[in-house]
Each structure stands twice: as C-alpha cells, then as structure tokens.
Write a protein that holds these residues in place. Structure first.
Motif, short mmCIF file in Angstrom:
data_model
loop_
_atom_site.label_atom_id
_atom_site.label_comp_id
_atom_site.label_asym_id
_atom_site.label_seq_id
_atom_site.Cartn_x
_atom_site.Cartn_y
_atom_site.Cartn_z
N CYS A 194 0.87 -1.18 0.00
CA CYS A 194 0.00 0.00 0.00
C CYS A 194 0.91 1.23 0.00
CB CYS A 194 -0.91 0.01 1.22
SG CYS A 194 -2.00 1.45 1.30
N HIS A 245 -3.27 6.61 -0.07
CA HIS A 245 -4.70 6.72 -0.34
C HIS A 245 -4.85 7.57 -1.59
CE1 HIS A 245 -8.92 8.00 0.11
NE2 HIS A 245 -9.07 6.87 0.82
N LEU A 247 -7.54 2.75 -1.28
CA LEU A 247 -6.15 2.41 -1.03
C LEU A 247 -5.47 2.00 -2.33
CD1 LEU A 247 -6.67 0.32 2.22
CD2 LEU A 247 -5.95 2.72 2.06
N ILE A 283 -3.00 4.39 8.29
CA ILE A 283 -2.22 3.53 7.42
C ILE A 283 -0.78 3.58 7.92
CG2 ILE A 283 -1.40 3.07 5.07
CD1 ILE A 283 -3.83 4.70 4.06
#
Length: 477
Positions: A55, A58, A156, A323
């Motif tokens: 990840c 965002h 994400l 996150i």
C-alpha cells in the motif's frame, strides 16, 4: 596413454541463508544476521519487497487529473499518477534511454514527464510520446516507462513490482468487508508523517505486530486499547463490542489468511478488538475526534486491524483511520510512514482538531522508534541471542526468509539496559521494562526483580554485564 578421469562431482554446498533459516528455533526470534547482514537484506528485497503487494497511499493524495507524487521505496522510485481519464498508474522513475530520473519533483500536476537528459517525453500513463532524432525503425510503443501492477481498493492504492503478481482476490474481498464498512473509499488524507529509523525493517515490523510490549512501553495507548492484554482476558469486552456493532446493522469482516507466497496468493490478516468501556475512539481521553465514517452512525467501542503483505498495516476507527507503511532503506535503516484518514467531507478546524487527531499515534510511534533503535543497537553486537517469543494474538511477520509463523509475536527483547550512575539500584529494559537488580548482576534469576515473562523463561535469563551497559539476552533453551 592418458590416465582415466577420476574426478568426482560434489553436491553444491547449502546456501548460507538457507542454513540460517533451517537453524531457526520455533518460538524464538530471528538470529542476529537477519537484522544486519547485507546478503539477507537483498534476499528480503527479492522475496518480500519485489514479490508482495504494498500500500503506497490513499488515492486522495492525487485527487485531480494529471496529479502525481513520487514514492521512494528501497532503491526504487515510483511515480504515482492520475491520468486525465481518472485511472491511476505506477511508473518506475527511470528513463528508457540512459536510465536518468525522468521526474525531478516530489509532487505536482503534469500531463507529460520530460527527461532532463535527452528530452525523451512520456505521458503520465508511461507511454513514450517523443524521442528526438531516433532512426526511422524506432518504435515508441516499445520504449515506454516501466509500469507496475496497480490495484485500488476502498481508496487504497496498492502496487506490485512482480512480473506476475500474487493473487489479490482474498485481499480485495477482506478490504471491502473491513475498510469498506468504515467508508475508506470516500475518505481523505488529513495528515502524513514519516519517521526515519536506524534499524532493519523487520525489527520495525516485528515491533508493530505484537502487543506484548504495549502495556509497559505504550502507557498512553494502553489506557484506551484492550489489546494490551491477552485475548482470553478481554473476551467479554470483545463480545460486547461485537454486539454493539451488530446493533448498528454493521458486520465488519475478519479472517486469517496469513500465508507464504508459495501458493501464489497475497497474505492478509484482519481482526477486531475492543476499546475499554466508555472509550469511543483512539484519542487521548477516548472522546470522538472527527465525523463518523462509512456505515457508522454511532461509535461501537471497537477497532479493526488489518495486516497485509508484510509491509502494510491498517487501523480502522469509526471516525478516522490509520495507514502504517514500512519501507526498507538498507540493512540497518528503514522508514515508517503514518497516514491519518478522515471523512472526505470533514473540515479541519470545524469537524476535527488536527493536533488531537494525530496525538495518540504520534506519541506511540515516537516511543516505537526509540524502542526499535535500542533493539537494533543491541542486535549489532557480536554476542547476541535469539529472543524468546511470546504467544500473543497478533500475526508474526518473519516472512522475509521463508519463515512464516502464525499468532506468535517475536519478542525482540535485546534492548539496551543503560546504567547511568553507580548509585542506580536497578535497571529497567525500555522495551519490556523487566527490572534487573544492579547489585545482583550475574547471580541468575535473583537479579531479575520484576518481569512480565513466564517463570520458566525468567529462569533462563542471565544478565550479561559491562562497565556501562547490560543486555537482557532472553536465552537459548
């Protein structure tokens, strides 16, 4: 006459790293070389960094068409872009001509990227638009920027460096069932903070995935979050939390799909746990921080945690989200990035106070950075011991070398025990806060004054002294 060839072939010697893996003792932390050896770090990059999904952000960080941001990960630079059609692309920041960096700005808005070396020009989807004075048979379509695999789920953005990425199906389904319930697809980034850490990335991740240290090392977190206790001690709290969630008409998913990459699937583990009675969210005093998100119309007094791929970790509260990104930077260096999410319609200063929003996880991460660096300092010493693991409710992340355990948090309790003056009567590990009697060092278990480890483990502890420093080697049984 030639003599007969009597040469015999010998079997290749076992790989040094494979031997270390084979020697790993279940229930213990990794041996010292896994945290400082250059070859093992390169193996980490090969088997974890370039194989698993990460990840990176965002999608709200590039909200407009043609927005871009550069992300630095290990030795790579990735340009994350939003094309005019709204699609998101991940491009390696390396010109296909001579290998120069194409994008020299950290972020901005651009339809094309022009290499400053020879002016090759690329669209923000990676396609080569122009290449000066090339021969007639030159094909631009064969020389675009290297593109990475991209998945966008509940806002994400995930990327994979692998040629054939791991199956993302289980991850996507579980993210919809978790982050989707909290409205992360409609969220926005409220704040981001990066922490450079002088330690191997695995030490940082191992610290994150176990909460055995939460009580002594994170008093602020432990005042509100029940995870600082073993699961069997908070079963009633967790059951009450689930009842409140169901009463809101919400079912938040969970599931343990923590696995190696041998079966071609990405790994994910999602679980829920309660906050203490009366606590609404992850704030200093437990009071609300921002506008409710997603399907939540009331606070349920719970938290949802998601571990994904070994470097990406998510925390969901009804009014905000977190996150955590762990980024390797070298054998003894990494970076932790924290990203705070809020409702996409929330306004700073009206719906949330930024300082209050970020307080808890800023304090906690400041503490973690210190703990991790103390641990790394002790790991770097010639004499070091594999740490005894503590069975816990979190997912272990010793996956970089093929070691994959479940529900075991590596207890890397090699932290420094500093004796500042000769008058100090006892010493306390900053990680677990086990106390050692300075006058009884070397006298076995009697030197351990207060320890949260089981008696059997305490019996194996031997304090090793030097003029100024003591270590707590949680022993080899």
């Amino acid at each position: 006459m030639l003599a007969p060839d009597t040469k015999t072939t010998t079997a290749p010697s076992p790989d040094r790293i494979d031997q270390l893996v084979a020697a790993h003792k279940p229930g213990h932390g990794l041996a010292r070389p896994f945290y400082c050896d250059v070859d093992i770090y390169e193996r980490d990059l090969e088997r974890v960094f370039r194989r698993h999904w990460h990840c990176v952000a965002h999608e709200s960080v590039i909200p407009k068409p043609n927005d871009f941001e550069v992300f630095r990960m290990a030795s790579e630079q990735v340009i994350l872009t939003r094309h005019a059609d709204g699609s998101i692309h991940a491009l390696l920041n390396v010109c296909r001509h001579r290998g120069a960096e194409v994008c020299t700005k950290d972020k901005g808005n651009a339809r094309v990227f022009v290499c400053p070396y020879h002016a090759w020009t690329y669209g923000n989807d990676g396609s080569l638009r122009a290449a000066r004075l090339m021969p007639k048979d030159f094909k631009r379509e064969d020389h675009g920027l290297k593109t990475l695999h991209v998945r966008v789920v509940e806002g994400l953005v995930f990327i994979s460096f692998a040629e054939n990425p791991l199956d993302f199906t289980e991850v996507e389904n579980l993210l919809h069932a978790t982050c989707g319930q909290y409205g992360w697809g409609q969220a926005k980034v409220a704040y981001r903070q990066s922490y450079p850490v002088d330690a191997n990335w695995k030490l940082a991740v191992e610290n994150y995935v176990e909460c055995y240290h939460c009580g002594p090392a994170h008093p602020e977190y432990s005042q509100t979050h029940a995870l600082e206790q073993p699961l069997h001690m908070i079963e009633a709290l967790n059951a009450a939390m689930e009842e409140r969630t169901c009463a809101l008409g919400i079912q938040v998913g969970s599931g343990d799909h923590w696995q190696t990459s041998e079966n071609g699937k990405e790994t994910i583990h999602a679980f829920r746990y309660a906050l203490y009675d009366g606590v609404k969210t992850g704030s200093q005093d437990g009071s609300p921080l921002s506008t409710l998100m997603g399907r939540f119309t009331e606070f349920d007094g719970g938290v949802t945690s998601v571990h994904l791929g070994g470097t990406s970790f998510l925390v969901c509260y009804p009014d905000h989200g977190m996150i955590y990104r762990f980024i390797p930077k070298g054998p003894e260096a990494c970076e932790m990035e924290l990203i705070w999410l809020v409702n996409g319609e929330a306004q700073e200063g009206i719906d949330y106070d930024l300082e209050k929003l970020k307080w808890l996880w800023t304090v906690t991460t400041d503490e973690d950075k210190s703990i991790i660096e103390h641990t790394c300092a002790a790991c770097a010493r010639t004499i070091s011991y594999p740490a005894r693991s503590r069975r816990w409710s979190r997912t272990s992340c010793a996956i970089s070398t093929g070691i994959s355990t479940r529900s075991a948090g590596p207890d890397a309790a090699r932290a420094l025990l500093c004796r500042n003056t000769a008058n100090v009567g006892n010493l306390r590990c900053p990680f677990r806060r086990c106390g050692f009697d300075a006058e009884a060092v070397g006298e076995g278990e009697e030197s351990l004054k207060a320890c949260s480890l089981p008696a059997g483990t305490r019996a194996r502890i031997r304090a090793v002294s030097s003029p100024t420093v003591l270590q707590s080697p949680f022993g080899q049984s």
